[in-house]
Design an enzyme around this catalytic site. Structure first.
Site, mmCIF file in Angstrom:
data_model
loop_
_atom_site.group_PDB
_atom_site.id
_atom_site.type_symbol
_atom_site.label_atom_id
_atom_site.label_comp_id
_atom_site.label_asym_id
_atom_site.label_seq_id
_atom_site.Cartn_x
_atom_site.Cartn_y
_atom_site.Cartn_z
ATOM 1 N N THR A 43 -58.444 65.998 -24.393
ATOM 2 C CA THR A 43 -59.734 66.233 -24.245
ATOM 3 C C THR A 43 -60.704 66.715 -25.243
ATOM 4 O OG1 THR A 43 -58.844 67.041 -22.142
ATOM 5 C CG2 THR A 43 -61.096 67.716 -22.633
ATOM 6 N N ARG A 72 -40.780 74.792 -32.800
ATOM 7 C CA ARG A 72 -40.128 73.852 -31.867
ATOM 8 C C ARG A 72 -40.286 72.192 -32.239
ATOM 9 N NH1 ARG A 72 -43.493 74.458 -26.914
ATOM 10 N NH2 ARG A 72 -42.223 72.966 -25.978
ATOM 11 N N LYS A 74 -51.418 80.163 -22.895
ATOM 12 C CA LYS A 74 -52.614 79.636 -23.503
ATOM 13 C C LYS A 74 -53.600 79.765 -22.187
ATOM 14 C CE LYS A 74 -51.497 75.699 -25.619
ATOM 15 N NZ LYS A 74 -50.084 75.832 -25.778
ATOM 16 N N LYS A 75 -53.253 79.115 -21.202
ATOM 17 C CA LYS A 75 -54.072 79.099 -19.898
ATOM 18 C C LYS A 75 -54.617 80.625 -19.622
ATOM 19 C CE LYS A 75 -55.175 74.746 -19.513
ATOM 20 N NZ LYS A 75 -56.520 74.391 -19.509
ATOM 21 N N SER A 84 -45.199 78.071 -23.030
ATOM 22 C CA SER A 84 -46.356 77.555 -24.104
ATOM 23 C C SER A 84 -47.648 77.065 -23.271
ATOM 24 C CB SER A 84 -45.707 76.141 -24.539
ATOM 25 O OG SER A 84 -46.891 75.717 -25.703
ATOM 26 N N ASP A 139 -59.170 77.085 -13.481
ATOM 27 C CA ASP A 139 -58.964 76.080 -14.614
ATOM 28 C C ASP A 139 -58.004 74.925 -13.945
ATOM 29 O OD1 ASP A 139 -59.209 74.695 -16.844
ATOM 30 O OD2 ASP A 139 -58.321 76.309 -18.296
ATOM 31 N N LYS A 140 -57.924 73.743 -14.721
ATOM 32 C CA LYS A 140 -57.086 72.835 -14.430
ATOM 33 C C LYS A 140 -56.320 72.397 -15.820
ATOM 34 C CE LYS A 140 -56.827 68.330 -15.335
ATOM 35 N NZ LYS A 140 -57.040 67.538 -16.684
ATOM 36 N N HIS A 141 -54.830 71.929 -15.596
ATOM 37 C CA HIS A 141 -54.315 71.707 -16.858
ATOM 38 C C HIS A 141 -53.414 70.352 -16.433
ATOM 39 C CE1 HIS A 141 -51.882 71.556 -20.552
ATOM 40 N NE2 HIS A 141 -50.684 71.327 -19.879
ATOM 41 N N SER A 142 -53.537 69.433 -17.336
ATOM 42 C CA SER A 142 -52.817 68.045 -17.075
ATOM 43 C C SER A 142 -51.590 68.184 -18.064
ATOM 44 C CB SER A 142 -53.758 66.949 -17.321
ATOM 45 O OG SER A 142 -52.845 65.691 -16.980
#
Length: 435
Positions: A119, A167, A186-187, A182, A79-82
């Site tokens: 997204t 938060r 999730k990832k 955080s 996967d990828k996260h930005s």
């Protein structure tokens, strides 16, 4: 160790016993930790910080507070996260391209946050597409196509959902440790074996300086690797929109131009860079350069576009979307050009101001309950360094009503600076962490 004991130890800078943060995360999910205790915990972490082992333990506890997905053997789960930006629609191109290269990609994505787009909101600009998928449907799509882009449901990392809301109202969003836990909880709950992070920096990013971006990238990479997921980060530039668009349908259009081979440029190049890193982390190539070539080939051959189209149909969208995407995307009722006030160069772009202009048009949310207008936004945005003459269009503005367009045009005038000399153009990639 009780929740009160844990909060007190963090407040006083004392060493936490092993397992304390696992218990605290479980209490967040079950309700055993009260809202007052959750707020006090978040403030203590913001002010005192956590050491590396404690940050990892909190991340794992939040991951394990709900369901952790598992996938059939045979394909590496990547996967990828930005961390977000303007015109960042990489996921729409990268996820199917990774699947075309042999990866399993259960991409858990988010919605717009602040001035940056989400997204899921972009995908839902495509008529009929639903991103809130039950586990069984998400699993079926991944098994058939190798990829799905979906929202985190209530079974994934419920401790994070609870703490995130606390938060937001307790002035503790900025904690590096809590941001890291955080994002990764999730990832990692998606059952990943490899993760590439795109940490953005610049006027359109949350991290404005390279120092801030490197600190976040280091924390994310260290924690994810300690949690057992092979991870690296790219620090990419966000001093101008990545794609020449900002909004939902208009960014889908930009992504479709790239995935169908109509356009190259920064969006294509960063997609290949991130994809090459992900493929190497997953053992699907020997070097990042080889991986980038494979991603480019998946796009150029049409394989990534075919997989994307099948995914859209499986998520409720139109069959044949890829072949005639322009006729399916919603269009704004007011479209106008914003023109250069004088001769010169595009010298600076304040991405945050552009993003807020899109939110003002209805393309983002000021509060969680706001409804998004998928058609509004900005397109055909000229990049930094472009020479312009007075009256030349800088971009096209898409609005639902003329007063909204007027307000956005005034903001754009503050966001785009025309200079007498050509500025120095920043590199697309500033740094690599853990790669």
């Amino acid at each position: 160790m009780t929740a009160r004991d844990t909060i007190e130890a963090i407040r006083d800078g004392a060493q936490l016993p092993q397992g304390a943060l696992l218990e605290f995360a479980d209490g967040l999910a079950t309700g055993a930790v009260s809202d007052a205790q959750a707020g006090a915990f978040a403030m203590a972490v913001l002010l005192r910080g956590l050491d590396r082992p404690a940050r990892t333990e909190l991340t794992l506890g939040m991951r394990d507070s709900g369901k952790v997905l598992s996938w059939a053997a045979g394909r590496p789960v990547l996967d990828k996260h930005s961390t977000g930006g303007i015109g960042d629609c990489v996921s729409l191109v990268l996820a199917p391209a990774l699947a075309a290269c042999g990866a399993c990609v259960p991409m858990i994505s988010g919605r717009g946050l602040g001035h940056t787009g989400g997204t899921l909101d972009k995908l839902e600009a495509i008529p009929g597409v639903g991103t809130d998928l039950p586990d069984a449907k998400m699993r079926l799509i991944v098994e058939n196509l190798g990829v799905v882009i979906a929202a985190a449901n209530t079974t994934l990392a419920p401790a994070d959902r609870r703490l995130y809301a606390i938060r937001d109202v307790s002035a503790t969003v900025e904690s590096l440790d809590l941001i890291t836990a955080s994002i990764l909880s999730k990832k990692l709950a998606a059952g990943l074996q490899g993760l590439v992070l795109d940490v953005t920096v610049g006027s359109g990013a949350f991290m404005r300086t390279l120092g801030e971006a490197r600190a976040l990238a280091d924390a994310l990479v260290e924690t994810a690797n300690a949690a057992g997921c092979r991870t690296g980060a790219i620090i990419s530039d966000m001093n101008q929109p990545l794609a020449p668009a900002a909004g939902n349908a208009v960014e889908v259009a930009s992504a479709m131009e790239v995935i169908t081979g109509v356009r190259t440029g920064p969006l294509h190049d960063l997609t290949c860079t991130l994809g090459g890193a992900a493929l190497r982390l997953g053992g699907l190539c020997d070097t990042e350069a080889q991986g980038a070539e494979r991603i480019a080939e998946a796009i150029g051959s049409g394989t990534a576009a075919e997989i994307f189209g099948r995914m859209i149909a499986a998520m409720g969208g139109p069959i044949g979307f890829v072949d005639s995407w322009a006729r399916f995307l919603p269009e704004a009722t007011v479209i106008r050009e914003v023109k250069a006030p004088r001769d010169g160069y595009i010298g600076a772009i304040d991405g945050t101001v552009l993003g807020r202009a899109v939110v003002g048009l209805g393309g983002g949310r000021n509060v969680e309950t706001d409804r998004i207008d998928p058609a509004v936004g900005l397109s055909d945005i000229l990049p930094l360094g472009t020479p312009v003459t007075r009256g030349q269009p800088l971009l096209r503005l898409h609005a639902s009503r003329s007063p909204h367009a007027d307000a956005a045009e005034a903001a754009i005038g503050r966001a785009i600076e025309i200079t007498d000399t050509c500025p120095e153009i920043p590199p697309l990639v500033h740094d690599r962490i853990g790669l």
